[in-house]
Scaffold this motif. Sequence first.
Motif, PDB file in Angstrom:
ATOM      1  N   GLU A 149       1.223   6.275  -6.948  1.00  0.00           N
ATOM      2  CA  GLU A 149      -0.104   6.544  -7.515  1.00  0.00           C
ATOM      3  C   GLU A 149      -0.292   5.817  -8.848  1.00  0.00           C
ATOM      4  O   GLU A 149      -0.895   6.345  -9.781  1.00  0.00           O
ATOM      5  CB  GLU A 149      -0.351   8.053  -7.672  1.00  0.00           C
ATOM      6  CG  GLU A 149      -0.535   8.763  -6.355  1.00  0.00           C
ATOM      7  CD  GLU A 149      -1.189  10.124  -6.495  1.00  0.00           C
ATOM      8  OE1 GLU A 149      -1.844  10.377  -7.512  1.00  0.00           O
ATOM      9  OE2 GLU A 149      -1.028  10.922  -5.557  1.00  0.00           O
ATOM     10  N   LEU A 186      -2.160   3.385  -9.050  1.00  0.00           N
ATOM     11  CA  LEU A 186      -3.620   3.324  -8.966  1.00  0.00           C
ATOM     12  C   LEU A 186      -4.083   4.529  -8.158  1.00  0.00           C
ATOM     13  O   LEU A 186      -3.339   5.015  -7.282  1.00  0.00           O
ATOM     14  CB  LEU A 186      -4.077   2.040  -8.273  1.00  0.00           C
ATOM     15  CG  LEU A 186      -3.829   0.713  -8.998  1.00  0.00           C
ATOM     16  CD1 LEU A 186      -4.185  -0.448  -8.076  1.00  0.00           C
ATOM     17  CD2 LEU A 186      -4.638   0.640 -10.291  1.00  0.00           C
ATOM     18  N   LEU A 208       2.130   1.810  -3.509  1.00  0.00           N
ATOM     19  CA  LEU A 208       1.082   2.280  -4.420  1.00  0.00           C
ATOM     20  C   LEU A 208       0.654   3.707  -4.101  1.00  0.00           C
ATOM     21  O   LEU A 208       0.373   4.501  -5.005  1.00  0.00           O
ATOM     22  CB  LEU A 208      -0.123   1.335  -4.355  1.00  0.00           C
ATOM     23  CG  LEU A 208       0.098  -0.062  -4.934  1.00  0.00           C
ATOM     24  CD1 LEU A 208      -1.118  -0.941  -4.704  1.00  0.00           C
ATOM     25  CD2 LEU A 208       0.408   0.025  -6.432  1.00  0.00           C
ATOM     26  N   ALA A 263       0.837  -1.204   0.000  1.00  0.00           N
ATOM     27  CA  ALA A 263       0.000   0.000   0.000  1.00  0.00           C
ATOM     28  C   ALA A 263       0.870   1.251   0.000  1.00  0.00           C
ATOM     29  O   ALA A 263       0.569   2.229  -0.707  1.00  0.00           O
ATOM     30  CB  ALA A 263      -0.921   0.000   1.217  1.00  0.00           C
ATOM     31  N   THR A 303      -6.566   1.971  -4.366  1.00  0.00           N
ATOM     32  CA  THR A 303      -5.587   1.253  -3.543  1.00  0.00           C
ATOM     33  C   THR A 303      -6.175   0.913  -2.177  1.00  0.00           C
ATOM     34  O   THR A 303      -6.009  -0.206  -1.671  1.00  0.00           O
ATOM     35  CB  THR A 303      -4.317   2.111  -3.360  1.00  0.00           C
ATOM     36  OG1 THR A 303      -3.699   2.304  -4.637  1.00  0.00           O
ATOM     37  CG2 THR A 303      -3.333   1.434  -2.424  1.00  0.00           C
TER      38      THR A 303
END
Length: 587
Positions: free
Chosen positions: A21, A23, A17, A14, A28
């Motif tokens: 970015e 996603l 991500l 996490a 996320t």
Amino acid sequence: MDPVTIVLILFLLALLLFATEWLPVDVTALGLLSALLVTGLLTPKEAFAGFGSDTVLTLAGLFILTRVLLRAGVIEWIGAALARRARNPHGMLRGVLGTVAGVSAFTSNTATTAVFLPVVAGMSRRAGIPASRALMPLAFASILGGTVTLIGTSTNLVVSGALPTTGLRPLGFFELAWVGIPTALIGLLYLFFVAPRLLPAREAQLEESLREYLADLTVEPGSPLDGLTLRETGLGRDHGLTVVAVRRGAETVYAPPPHFLVRAGDTLAVEGPTERILAGKNTLGVVSKSEQKLQGVSAASPAEVRLVEAVVMPGSTLLGRTLKESRFREHYGVSVLAVHRRQKTLERMADLRVRVGDVLLMQGDATRIDGLGEHLVVMGDLTQRQSDLRRAPAALMVFGGAVVLGGLGLVPLAVAVVVAVALSLMLRLITPEEAYGAVEWPVIILVACMLAFGTAFEATGAAKVLTGELSGVLDPLGPYGLLAALFLVTVALTQPMSNQAAALVMLPLAIGTAKVLGYDPRPFVIGITIAASNSFITPLEPSCMLVYGPGRYTFLDFVRVGLGLTVVTFVVAMLVIPLVWPFHAAP
């Protein structure tokens, strides 16, 4: 696989991500929540509890109340009032930045920056200051103000809402003010005297892509424009409107000179972007006669009135005729506020003969708008851009009541906010559709999902494992070193990822490490909260993105100026936090 290992792997994934970015942050967060459900680390009840938390409800309500203030033109009115009273432009520009910090303490940073941007741009022109030396300080002032109260920024609310899950009490409404106010004051001094020396001199590129409209606006008795010359009105300099003609009785003066004296009853043919015309109509004591006549015969409530742009198509009965000749208002039941034409024509809107491709800015009942016919095609709905100062007193009372009741602790803040939203809807200060549209759903989803992750982080023992390892590394630093390290890491994380995500990632680590080392977690919580909003070094903060283009900034401009402001914030936090929140709790 061991639950602790799964949670730590998810945590690192996490974090990656959020930083890249790859996603969207809300996607996320939803993926993280799904993984916790699929692996059985959380029950559905535990996973979805965050969506019904006080924090999420308060956040959603504050998004709506900020939109209520914007729709009522409250913030816009403050900016226009300051612009009209400007005598010493240099001093007034600094006063506006201080006002921005004050307003931002209670409303969205982004909304505050958006409303004050044209005001600051106009004042910088009046003072002869390049816009690039005023717009970045505007964005930074709004961020500084957000650290003063609990509702100043969503990050503060997110941290406060996550604290009960760790056994700590939520943040008080004005608790952050102990460090937020001195940070804002010293930060403003930096913006007044240091930042302009570090910024390049570039003129603004405001509204180049906005459609220019021609509108007829009549000066009402009591208007601040009455008795001023066109130069003194600041219509062009401060409000972005060009007066192309003035009609007084039967006489029309085209291209009036700057010394032309404006009187009540004059009809000004002005040209400018949509937002400037709408803002002028609400703050300068001018009125569109066609709109006024329509209101006299229309029974539509403010909530049913829409503002749209419609293009004139071939075959329309309007072609070659003025709007008056075609009896537009009587035929369609809507009011034309302004007309846009690609080829500029120096004449009043009332004398303009309609051509194919003309764009009409129209206001009227939603049913009438929907029945315009095939020769007037609606291009876009601008309803949410218009404001109505008649609603300002009610909007201020509702918002102020929520702040006072919640701030003094007379009722829980979530209750005060939800009741204020309900009153706003019942008083028709905002429509249900606008209310739902005002909520920043990605932030809501991110917060709800990360609250659930915090539950899993504690329940599986992952927090204890990770903080135990960190405590061994950070113990030699002592409490001041720990506070500095956590602050700087949070600042680093909040540059590439959202402020809320950075705060929620760092919070359990800070609290767990402090407990292991025998310190009171409170000062470290405050440090992370202040640091998470410290998005000065890059233009990725939404407030900074609003001024990035108009100020013609480069990425390095933000690094050069923002780094100094980050140092100011860091130093103030390191001096104030230990004094107000001691590292060792009282026995």
